[in-house]
Design an enzyme around this catalytic site. Structure first.
Site, PDB file in Angstrom:
ATOM      1  CG  HIS A 100      68.936  54.727  75.918  1.00  0.00           C
ATOM      2  ND1 HIS A 100      69.147  53.697  76.804  1.00  0.00           N
ATOM      3  CD2 HIS A 100      67.655  54.584  75.484  1.00  0.00           C
ATOM      4  CE1 HIS A 100      68.047  52.955  76.889  1.00  0.00           C
ATOM      5  NE2 HIS A 100      67.132  53.476  76.107  1.00  0.00           N
ATOM      6  CG  HIS A 175      62.906  56.549  77.074  1.00  0.00           C
ATOM      7  ND1 HIS A 175      64.177  57.036  76.907  1.00  0.00           N
ATOM      8  CD2 HIS A 175      63.025  55.199  77.036  1.00  0.00           C
ATOM      9  CE1 HIS A 175      65.027  56.034  76.772  1.00  0.00           C
ATOM     10  NE2 HIS A 175      64.346  54.902  76.848  1.00  0.00           N
ATOM     11  NE  ARG A 195      67.449  49.498  85.337  1.00  0.00           N
ATOM     12  CZ  ARG A 195      68.478  48.660  85.537  1.00  0.00           C
ATOM     13  NH1 ARG A 195      69.408  48.963  86.416  1.00  0.00           N
ATOM     14  NH2 ARG A 195      68.559  47.534  84.871  1.00  0.00           N
TER      15      ARG A 195
END
Length: 317
Positions: A100, A175, A195
């Site tokens: 993110h 993550h 992604r």
């Protein structure tokens, strides 16, 4: 009128989602074959919490807060958006490897704020874990080559987890939640996700999910290594601070028969029950607390008492 407000979540189906949240134990209601995410505390265009008790019953939480901004508290009102999103996440299989952005990048590229988050492990099958950060620092060039070769997991830090563990995941940390885990996530109120890798999975039409390699490479902190529970501090016999940043403080609250605390004027507090059951009372209002229930406690509510035997994840600004 200020009182404890029980919330009904929005739910999300996904290819990796499980069915645990749909059983009689958790009693969530979705519209698809699974519930991957239950958005417990949500004021977001992609998902809204609905109040189900008291004066504001059947109303969206966001609408009530627009009319009653004091419910946010002095810290909550500093944000131009509702700052926190709380989810329950059930992963039957691995989520994509993702990252993110921070606020600056996300606002510039997406017109939305970035995302820092915290995971609290509610349940985990033996041997299950998460990817979080790298085993050792690598370069952007090494990361790009690993993605091209389909070998990014060779470089990622796999952390085996068990019930009660937590991880703090700042923006920029690569993550992924792996299969077999049920967790409670407290995060910035954002849905911006890039992604890097999705195991070459395809949907029922044979299509792969979109990747965001260039943007992911822009925002990834390739030096980041994260360990489970490295941010937890035991405050007293009932409360553990799991993570704290400028957007939220998340804590584990344990009640054994009775626990009393204060909701001051600085911030609202949300409680999500992750084990056991009981009841909550404030200002003469008493409501039940069952497994998976989430309540919103407006700022300035004052003395709040929990009864029963339970654990809850609290979130506040």
């Amino acid at each position: 009128m200020s009182y404890p407000m029980k919330l009904v979540p929005a739910t999300v189906e996904a290819v990796w989602g499980g069915t645990r949240l749909m059983n009689d134990k958790w009693n969530k209601r979705g519209v698809g074959a699974n519930i991957a995410e239950s958005w417990e505390l949500a004021c977001h265009e992609k998902g809204e919490s609905i109040i189900v008790n008291g004066e504001f019953s059947s109303r969206r939480l966001s609408g009530v807060l627009e009319e009653n901004p004091d419910f946010l508290g002095s810290r909550g009102k500093e944000f131009s958006f509702f700052p926190i999103l709380v989810k329950l996440i059930d992963s039957k299989s691995n989520l994509s490897i993702q990252v993110h952005p921070d606020d600056e990048y996300a606002l510039r590229e997406e017109g939305e704020y970035g995302k820092t988050e915290m995971w609290y492990i509610v349940d985990a099958k033996k041997g299950s874990g998460v990817y979080c950060g790298f085993k050792e620092p690598i370069s952007k060039e090494q990361l790009a080559q690993a993605l091209a070769d389909g070998k990014i997991t060779d470089y990622l830090n796999f952390i085996e987890v068990q019930k009660g563990d937590c991880l703090f995941i700042p923006a920029g940390t690569v993550h992924a939640i792996c299969g077999g885990i049920l967790l409670c996530e407290v995060q910035q109120n954002s849905s911006v996700t890039y992604r890097l890798y999705d195991y070459d999975r395809v949907d029922d039409k044979g299509n792969k999910r979109q990747l965001h390699i260039d943007k992911a490479l822009d925002v990834t902190d390739t030096s980041k290594v994260v360990k489970a529970n490295e941010n937890s501090v035991r405050v007293d016999g009932n409360t553990v601070t799991l993570a704290s940043c400028k957007y939220f403080t998340a804590s584990e609250i344990t009640c054994e028969e009775e626990y009393t605390f204060e909701v001051d004027g600085d911030s609202f507090v949300s409680l999500t029950v992750v084990d056991g059951s009981g009841a909550i009372m404030a200002d003469g209002n008493c409501i039940s607390l069952d497994l998976g229930d989430t309540v919103f406690l407006p700022a300035g509510l004052g003395k709040v008492s929990i009864y029963g035997n339970l654990k809850a994840i609290s979130a506040r600004v």
